[in-house]
Motif scaffolding. Structure first.
Motif, PDB file in Angstrom:
ATOM      1  N   LEU A  94     -34.756  58.996 -83.126  1.00 29.68           N
ATOM      2  CA  LEU A  94     -34.115  59.311 -84.401  1.00 29.68           C
ATOM      3  C   LEU A  94     -35.153  59.737 -85.430  1.00 29.68           C
ATOM      4  N   GLY A  95     -36.308  59.087 -85.395  1.00 32.89           N
ATOM      5  CA  GLY A  95     -37.385  59.440 -86.312  1.00 32.89           C
ATOM      6  C   GLY A  95     -37.954  60.821 -86.059  1.00 32.89           C
ATOM      7  N   ARG A  96     -37.714  61.361 -84.867  1.00 34.77           N
ATOM      8  CA  ARG A  96     -38.171  62.714 -84.541  1.00 34.77           C
ATOM      9  C   ARG A  96     -37.052  63.742 -84.715  1.00 34.77           C
ATOM     10  N   GLY A  97     -35.912  63.300 -85.224  1.00 34.61           N
ATOM     11  CA  GLY A  97     -34.816  64.219 -85.475  1.00 34.61           C
ATOM     12  C   GLY A  97     -33.918  64.480 -84.285  1.00 34.61           C
ATOM     13  N   VAL A  98     -34.035  63.652 -83.232  1.00 33.36           N
ATOM     14  CA  VAL A  98     -33.195  63.817 -82.048  1.00 33.36           C
ATOM     15  C   VAL A  98     -31.848  63.159 -82.295  1.00 33.36           C
ATOM     16  N   ARG A  99     -30.770  63.806 -81.860  1.00 31.56           N
ATOM     17  CA  ARG A  99     -29.423  63.300 -82.105  1.00 31.56           C
ATOM     18  C   ARG A  99     -28.889  62.419 -80.986  1.00 31.56           C
ATOM     19  N   ALA A 100     -29.292  62.723 -79.753  1.00 25.84           N
ATOM     20  CA  ALA A 100     -28.672  62.031 -78.626  1.00 25.84           C
ATOM     21  C   ALA A 100     -29.635  61.941 -77.461  1.00 25.84           C
ATOM     22  N   ILE A 101     -29.293  61.065 -76.523  1.00 30.49           N
ATOM     23  CA  ILE A 101     -30.039  60.960 -75.282  1.00 30.49           C
ATOM     24  C   ILE A 101     -29.045  61.101 -74.140  1.00 30.49           C
ATOM     25  N   GLU A 102     -29.442  61.840 -73.105  1.00 32.65           N
ATOM     26  CA  GLU A 102     -28.587  62.033 -71.949  1.00 32.65           C
ATOM     27  C   GLU A 102     -29.310  61.586 -70.687  1.00 32.65           C
ATOM     28  N   ALA A 103     -28.530  61.286 -69.679  1.00 27.86           N
ATOM     29  CA  ALA A 103     -29.098  60.833 -68.408  1.00 27.86           C
ATOM     30  C   ALA A 103     -28.192  61.265 -67.274  1.00 27.86           C
ATOM     31  N   PHE A 104     -28.796  61.476 -66.108  1.00 29.05           N
ATOM     32  CA  PHE A 104     -28.029  61.691 -64.898  1.00 29.05           C
ATOM     33  C   PHE A 104     -27.798  60.327 -64.263  1.00 29.05           C
ATOM     34  N   GLY A 105     -26.554  60.025 -63.938  1.00 30.68           N
ATOM     35  CA  GLY A 105     -26.236  58.748 -63.329  1.00 30.68           C
ATOM     36  C   GLY A 105     -25.905  58.901 -61.861  1.00 30.68           C
ATOM     37  N   ASP A 106     -26.173  57.857 -61.102  1.00 26.39           N
ATOM     38  CA  ASP A 106     -25.789  57.811 -59.694  1.00 26.39           C
ATOM     39  C   ASP A 106     -24.452  57.070 -59.614  1.00 26.39           C
ATOM     40  N   ALA A 107     -23.388  57.784 -59.286  1.00 28.39           N
ATOM     41  CA  ALA A 107     -22.052  57.196 -59.268  1.00 28.39           C
ATOM     42  C   ALA A 107     -21.781  56.374 -58.011  1.00 28.39           C
ATOM     43  N   ARG A 108     -22.704  56.378 -57.059  1.00 32.51           N
ATOM     44  CA  ARG A 108     -22.452  55.708 -55.786  1.00 32.51           C
ATOM     45  C   ARG A 108     -23.252  54.442 -55.620  1.00 32.51           C
ATOM     46  N   SER A 109     -24.183  54.178 -56.507  1.00 33.07           N
ATOM     47  CA  SER A 109     -25.056  53.016 -56.357  1.00 33.07           C
ATOM     48  C   SER A 109     -24.948  52.108 -57.572  1.00 33.07           C
ATOM     49  N   ARG A 110     -25.066  50.807 -57.332  1.00 37.35           N
ATOM     50  CA  ARG A 110     -25.104  49.824 -58.412  1.00 37.35           C
ATOM     51  C   ARG A 110     -26.505  49.258 -58.608  1.00 37.35           C
ATOM     52  N   GLU A 111     -27.428  49.678 -57.740  1.00 38.30           N
ATOM     53  CA  GLU A 111     -28.799  49.191 -57.830  1.00 38.30           C
ATOM     54  C   GLU A 111     -29.671  50.197 -58.570  1.00 38.30           C
TER      55      GLU A 111
ATOM     56  N   LEU B  24     -30.602  56.212 -62.451  1.00 41.13           N
ATOM     57  CA  LEU B  24     -29.966  54.960 -62.837  1.00 41.13           C
ATOM     58  C   LEU B  24     -28.472  54.985 -62.513  1.00 41.13           C
ATOM     59  N   PRO B  25     -27.892  53.847 -62.162  1.00 37.89           N
ATOM     60  CA  PRO B  25     -26.471  53.798 -61.820  1.00 37.89           C
ATOM     61  C   PRO B  25     -25.583  54.220 -62.989  1.00 37.89           C
ATOM     62  N   ALA B  26     -24.644  55.098 -62.725  1.00 39.05           N
ATOM     63  CA  ALA B  26     -23.723  55.540 -63.770  1.00 39.05           C
ATOM     64  C   ALA B  26     -22.929  54.367 -64.326  1.00 39.05           C
ATOM     65  N   GLU B  27     -22.604  53.420 -63.478  1.00 39.76           N
ATOM     66  CA  GLU B  27     -21.838  52.250 -63.911  1.00 39.76           C
ATOM     67  C   GLU B  27     -22.550  51.501 -65.022  1.00 39.76           C
ATOM     68  N   HIS B  28     -23.848  51.328 -64.892  1.00 39.61           N
ATOM     69  CA  HIS B  28     -24.607  50.607 -65.905  1.00 39.61           C
ATOM     70  C   HIS B  28     -24.757  51.432 -67.185  1.00 39.61           C
ATOM     71  N   LEU B  29     -24.958  52.741 -67.025  1.00 42.88           N
ATOM     72  CA  LEU B  29     -25.051  53.599 -68.209  1.00 42.88           C
ATOM     73  C   LEU B  29     -23.761  53.537 -69.015  1.00 42.88           C
ATOM     74  N   LEU B  30     -22.639  53.556 -68.349  1.00 40.24           N
ATOM     75  CA  LEU B  30     -21.351  53.438 -69.032  1.00 40.24           C
ATOM     76  C   LEU B  30     -21.234  52.082 -69.735  1.00 40.24           C
ATOM     77  N   ALA B  31     -21.771  51.033 -69.106  1.00 41.01           N
ATOM     78  CA  ALA B  31     -21.662  49.686 -69.658  1.00 41.01           C
ATOM     79  C   ALA B  31     -22.429  49.521 -70.955  1.00 41.01           C
ATOM     80  N   VAL B  32     -23.439  50.349 -71.171  1.00 36.18           N
ATOM     81  CA  VAL B  32     -24.244  50.206 -72.389  1.00 36.18           C
ATOM     82  C   VAL B  32     -23.920  51.274 -73.427  1.00 36.18           C
TER      83      VAL B  32
END
Length: 205
Positions: free
Chosen positions: A127-144, A149-157
């Motif tokens: 935010l201090g650098r003027g960035v609005r958002a962060i994006e990530a590619f999630g793995d929809a098939r793994s919980r580990e 990183l697992p998409a399930e966990h990204l959704l949880a946060v």
């Protein structure tokens, strides 16, 4: 328990856990990355990548210390510095976003809110650098936790799917929202950043 959260630099790159300190899954394209690992100089490539970011963009991560011991880290960068992103079916990362690459918390230090602490520090930095958002590619098939990183966990946060895919959806988090995350997200963040990171096969269906 004394906690210290510091920017990732060449001086503390060696404090990242093995094999993360020499992992170039994200930092190089698939062909170049495989060659670097085969030839045994992935650690040199990792150092060169961090050095380039430091000189051209700034610190690309945070390292967490507890009583002087490194126990976690989070890594992020503009998508132009993350060649592996182009190998994902849901690329590219949005032009106004920085990519969350990966993160980790040492066993024995999870479920203590440290993931939340690191991720909020990342959000405030960006935010201090003027960035609005962060994006990530999630793995929809793994919980580990893995390199992807697992998409399930990204959704949880608090991430939301911005481009669906059965295997590798792309997710997005508005940074102002991340700074004010509720305490009840702490455990989910620790799960997100905990565990080893085997390299996933992008060709799986």
């Amino acid at each position: 328990m004394g906690r210290q959260l510091v920017p990732l630099t060449l001086d503390n790159l060696s404090d990242l856990p093995s094999p993360c300190r020499a992992c170039v899954f994200w930092e190089l394209d698939p062909v170049t990355g495989a060659r670097a690992e085969r030839d045994g100089h992935a650690d040199v490539e990792k150092e060169s990548w961090v050095s380039s970011l430091l000189s051209e963009w700034g610190s690309c991560g945070r390292v967490l210390y507890v009583d002087g011991r490194p126990v976690g880290f989070v890594l992020y960068a503009p998508p132009a510095y993350v060649p592996r992103s182009g190998a994902f079916p849901t690329s590219p990362v949005s032009a106004d976003a920085v990519q969350l690459i990966t993160g980790w918390i040492a066993p024995g230090f999870r479920r203590q809110g440290l993931g939340r602490t690191m991720t909020q520090a990342m959000a405030k930095d960006l935010l201090g650098r003027g960035v609005r958002a962060i994006e990530a590619f999630g793995d929809a098939r793994s919980r580990e936790p893995m390199c992807v990183l697992p998409a399930e966990h990204l959704l949880a946060v608090g991430f939301e799917i911005t481009r669906p895919h059965p295997a590798f959806p792309r997710l997005r988090l508005e940074l102002r929202r991340a700074v004010s995350w509720r305490t009840d997200m702490e455990l989910a963040l620790d799960r997100l950043l905990g565990g080893p990171k085997p390299i996933p096969a992008l060709g799986r269906s």
